[in-house]
Design an enzyme around this catalytic site. Structure first.
Site, PDB file in Angstrom:
ATOM      1  N   CYS A 144      11.799  -9.744  24.760  1.00 33.00           N
ATOM      2  CA  CYS A 144      12.308 -10.265  23.493  1.00 33.00           C
ATOM      3  C   CYS A 144      13.722  -9.820  23.143  1.00 33.00           C
ATOM      4  O   CYS A 144      14.265 -10.241  22.127  1.00 33.00           O
ATOM      5  CB  CYS A 144      11.321  -9.932  22.387  1.00 33.00           C
ATOM      6  SG  CYS A 144       9.637 -10.351  22.899  1.00 33.00           S
ATOM      7  N   HIS A 157      13.954  -7.649  13.458  1.00 34.73           N
ATOM      8  CA  HIS A 157      13.148  -8.259  14.526  1.00 34.73           C
ATOM      9  C   HIS A 157      11.891  -8.850  13.878  1.00 34.73           C
ATOM     10  O   HIS A 157      11.538  -9.984  14.160  1.00 34.73           O
ATOM     11  CB  HIS A 157      12.807  -7.227  15.584  1.00 34.73           C
ATOM     12  CG  HIS A 157      12.150  -7.806  16.805  1.00 34.73           C
ATOM     13  ND1 HIS A 157      12.750  -8.783  17.574  1.00 34.73           N
ATOM     14  CD2 HIS A 157      10.962  -7.545  17.391  1.00 34.73           C
ATOM     15  CE1 HIS A 157      11.939  -9.101  18.582  1.00 34.73           C
ATOM     16  NE2 HIS A 157      10.848  -8.371  18.499  1.00 34.73           N
ATOM     17  N   HIS A 169       8.342 -16.459  16.768  1.00 30.70           N
ATOM     18  CA  HIS A 169       9.013 -15.498  17.624  1.00 30.70           C
ATOM     19  C   HIS A 169       9.470 -16.217  18.880  1.00 30.70           C
ATOM     20  O   HIS A 169       8.647 -16.610  19.717  1.00 30.70           O
ATOM     21  CB  HIS A 169       8.054 -14.359  17.962  1.00 30.70           C
ATOM     22  CG  HIS A 169       8.700 -13.240  18.730  1.00 30.70           C
ATOM     23  ND1 HIS A 169      10.055 -13.175  18.998  1.00 30.70           N
ATOM     24  CD2 HIS A 169       8.168 -12.121  19.291  1.00 30.70           C
ATOM     25  CE1 HIS A 169      10.328 -12.086  19.669  1.00 30.70           C
ATOM     26  NE2 HIS A 169       9.200 -11.420  19.871  1.00 30.70           N
TER      27      HIS A 169
END
Lengths: 303, 401, 85
Positions: free
Chosen positions: B159, B292, B327
């Site tokens: 990520c 995040h 995400h």
């Protein structure tokens, strides 16, 4: 003032004798189409409770990393930078195979977790408690070159003083079959193999194998091998060097390490060992030329 | 002293729009793009995702790619964002031939493989499609329509991939190796990683609620984002106008666990600290943090702890934009960097949609509209599995005058 | 119940790849997580998978798992009571 960079140590697990340099004088002759690596006894390095979830690729990456660091006398490197062209294929094949054969339920989280490319760099950092820079490159045969370039750039910028740089790829039976069908591996060429290489770069020359004079990765264009070689030496400040220069390329080293996407890493490892053992004064590695990109590295004796 | 690397172009595509204009509208209107999947074939159709509302056929048409050519969806998304980035930067094919392309992805072309894997195993299947499986295949397919970059590579740190691509690009410019680097990332949904995250039990069957007391997991998303970084002297010569500046960045490893973050957010803390240090700024200089904020119990707690370690009692406005896009994994660092650029230029703080109640130790995110806000410096966080934690410090053009 | 405990130990060793262990190495009362066997959060997920595959028991989340997986005794008791296979 750009820092000078040295390769302190380098080691490998491959189809040659592992964690050793016997291949320089007495390489194992390669035969057949497909060879798996010769592995050391992993339990000598990793307790079973830690290695239980690791496939072969992770075990090899951990062992070559820890051996390279030990030889370099470094406990926790400033940076861990890894290349892998295909990642942990064993885990990928297991997870993907299950989805395809049995559907999307009751799947193992371990297989997924261990299949992501950056699991290698991450696992090494966890074992070493290393909080420094951590990155993973996955770009075919320039995976290692990209990782090495990153380490060199950061050292020249003064961000780090040392780095663990590695490249790891595995060729499972399924990977071998699939890539043969794809035309990457073919009969009559060097056998399909797999490879793990780790090396430690440092700005400290003490005990180093050689100096890293230059590294570049470029998308392959049509330049002659001679041009590439001459330009590499010039870029490394060795245009007028008249001493003993060894050129290491896929052609020269696939008879020793076989064919795989991590081969450029083996060539840099080999060059470092040969310069370090006084077999030549300068080594020019031109790796991955058969593919879409070329990794060019110049190593020299420390002076 | 801030590094001040000009960002002269940007491009983005996600569940909330194709292009910066549409994206900005969605952010201002607080419109989420999360919902049932339309294009991904999966047994888990009940899992809400931030799917880009364009089929592969539509994406090919937009890119002028023949319908019968098989291209990874990740590359199709990347092409859209890259087209916008190169266009806004005004780069010619000649500029591209001297530039570097750094792209982040983890799934690569696995959407192609997962439909054909059993065929591959039994010796069937088109060889050229097999070679599209790996990350490099996708990166090359993304850049191919635009020319031949001098150097391309792919970063794969889960990520934080796209954020790390931007960091590497900046280092290449500072080291004098390139004057122009195009950096970012792309990731499409796939059965592989949807099931992977599901096996880790970190997906929510409801829409995600970052930093909320009831948060119960993330929603997966997809998209792409690229920025064009250029050395200051080259940008000036070319007359390129910066959209923003990359002033600092940090990359640190949590070194705790392969899929969970340390309770005190060590890696996150170190990454943000390094970003501030490299920019020569202090925490009080930060006007906004794009967290995040995945909405997992673990990440949001860990990130809150790290934010408190950096900012103490003087927390700047913080929000997660994953309630809009889901995400977007490998692409999240660059997609959200573009959101930060939009926020700075338009003077608004993206609202953390889905949030209602704080949890103990959690930050209270931006939950009300704001306009006309002066945003000078922004931190943009991207934390990956394996503890690959990165943070970008972006600055508005006004601060660099 | 003793048979079930033995069976659980065998399945745990296989699922978690505890290659060096035999069922007699695992004490019924020893904690599976933390100080005892030293398993972690991924192992907890694998144990949940084990329950679903072998006994048809579907735990909703890792928090539920924590109560079930204290040791072999608690696991066996839970399986005996809730198994659908």
């Amino acid at each position: 003032m750009p820092e000078r960079i040295f390769i302190k140590s380098a080691c490998q697990i491959s189809c040659q004798s592992p964690l050793a340099e016997e291949w320089i004088d007495s390489p194992v002759a390669l035969s057949g189409n497909y060879l798996r690596s010769q592995d050391p006894k992993f339990s000598d390095f990793i307790p079973p409770m830690h290695s239980r979830r690791m496939g072969l690729l992770l075990k090899r990456a951990v062992v070559t990393s820890e051996v390279a660091l030990r030889k370099a006398g470094i406990t926790v490197p400033d940076a861990i930078i890894t290349g892998t062209a295909l990642g942990c294929m064993e885990n990928t094949e297991k997870f993907l195979g299950k989805i395809c054969r049995e559907g999307e339920n009751m799947l193992s989280p371990t297989d997924f977790m261990q299949s992501t490319h950056n699991t290698i760099s991450s696992l090494i950092a966890i074992r070493l408690h290393a909080n420094g820079y951590n990155c993973t490159y996955s770009h075919g045969e320039s995976s290692f070159g990209s990782a090495l370039l990153d380490a060199a750039v950061q050292m020249r910028l003064g961000k780090i003083r040392n780095a663990l740089v590695g490249c790891h790829d595995e060729t499972t039976e399924e990977t071998f079959r699939i890539l043969t069908h794809a035309g990457y591996f073919s009969e009559g060429e060097a056998p399909a193999t797999e490879l793990s290489v780790s090396m430690v770069l440092s700005t400290d020359p003490d005990g180093a194998l050689c100096e890293l004079r230059s590294v570049s990765v470029e998308n392959s264009h049509s330049r002659t091998a001679d041009d590439v070689y001459r330009e590499a030496l010039a870029k490394a400040g060795l245009a007028d060097f008249r001493g003993d220069v060894k050129i290491l390329s896929d052609e020269g080293f696939s008879p020793i390490f076989g064919k795989n996407l991590s081969l450029p890493a083996a060539e840099v490892y080999a060059g470092a060992q040969m310069v370090g053992n006084g077999r030549c004064s300068v080594a020019v590695i031109v790796g991955g030329s058969c593919g879409r990109s070329r990794t060019v590295v110049v190593l020299s004796e420390k002076c | 002293m801030p590094l001040g690397i000009p960002i002269v172009g940007a491009g983005v595509i996600s569940a909330i729009g194709n292009g910066m204009h549409r994206t900005l509208e969605s952010l201002l209107e607080k419109r989420s793009g999360i919902g049932p999947v339309r294009y991904l074939t999966t047994e888990h159709g009940d899992l809400p995702c931030g799917e880009v509302p364009l089929s592969n056929a539509e994406l090919k048409e937009l890119a002028g790619i023949p319908q019968d050519r098989i291209v990874p969806r990740t590359a199709l998304l990347g092409i859209q964002a890259l087209h916008e980035a190169l266009g806004t930067a005004g780069l010619s094919r000649e500029d591209i031939s001297k530039a570097a392309f750094i792209s982040g992805t983890t799934v690569g072309g696995i959407d192609i493989t997962e439909d054909r894997f059993l065929d591959y195993l039994s010796g069937k299947g088109d060889p050229s499609l097999i070679l599209l499986h790996d990350c490099r295949g996708t990166t090359d397919a993304t850049s191919a329509p635009f020319g031949d970059f001098a150097f391309s590579t792919t970063i794969s740190t889960a990520c934080s991939s796209a954020a790390n691509a931007i960091i590497y690009g900046a280092d290449l410019i500072r080291a004098g190796l390139f004057d122009i680097v195009v950096a970012g990332g792309a990731e499409s949904l796939s059965r592989y990683h949807l099931n992977g995250f599901n096996s880790l039990m970190i997906l929510d069957r409801e829409k995600c609620r970052p930093f909320d007391e009831t948060r119960n997991g993330l929603n997966l998303g997809e998209g792409a984002g690229y920025v064009v970084l250029e050395s200051p002297s080259h940008a000036e010569k070319r007359g390129a106008k910066p959209l923003a500046f990359l002033s600092g960045y940090g990359n640190a490893c949590d070194a705790f666990h392969q899929t969970a973050s340390s309770p005190e957010g060590d890696g996150a803390f170190l990454a943000m600290k390094e970003a501030l240090q490299t920019a020569g700024l202090t925490p009080s200089d930060i006007d906004y943090v794009n967290a995040h904020g995945t909405s997992t119990p673990n990440n949001d707690a860990s990130e809150s702890a790290a934010l408190r370690r950096i900012f103490g009692d003087n927390m700047p406005p913080v929000s997660s934009t994953k309630g809009y896009t889901g995400h977007t994994t490998s692409a999240s660092g660059s997609i959200e960097a573009v959101f930060c650029i939009l926020a700075m230029r338009e003077g608004f703080l993206p609202v953390n949609i889905g949030w209602k109640t704080p949890f103990e130790g959690g930050i209270v995110p931006v939950h009300e509209d704001s306009r006309g806000v002066r945003i000078g410096h922004v931190l943009c966080n991207a934390f990956g599995f394996g503890g690959n934690d990165s943070s970008l410090l972006l600055s508005s053009v006004n601060t660099m005058k | 119940m003793e048979d079930l405990k033995q069976e659980l130990k065998e399945k745990i060793i296989a699922a978690l790849k505890l290659a060096d262990m035999t069922p007699s190495d695992i004490d019924n009362e020893a904690p599976l997580f933390g100080d005892g066997l030293g398993l972690d959060s991924i192992d907890a997920l694998e144990l949940m998978l084990l329950l679903e595959k072998n006994y048809g028991i579907r735990l909703q989340n890792p928090a539920e798992g924590k109560k079930v997986f204290v040791n072999i005794d608690t696991m066996a008791a839970y399986v005996a009571e809730n198994r659908t296979r």
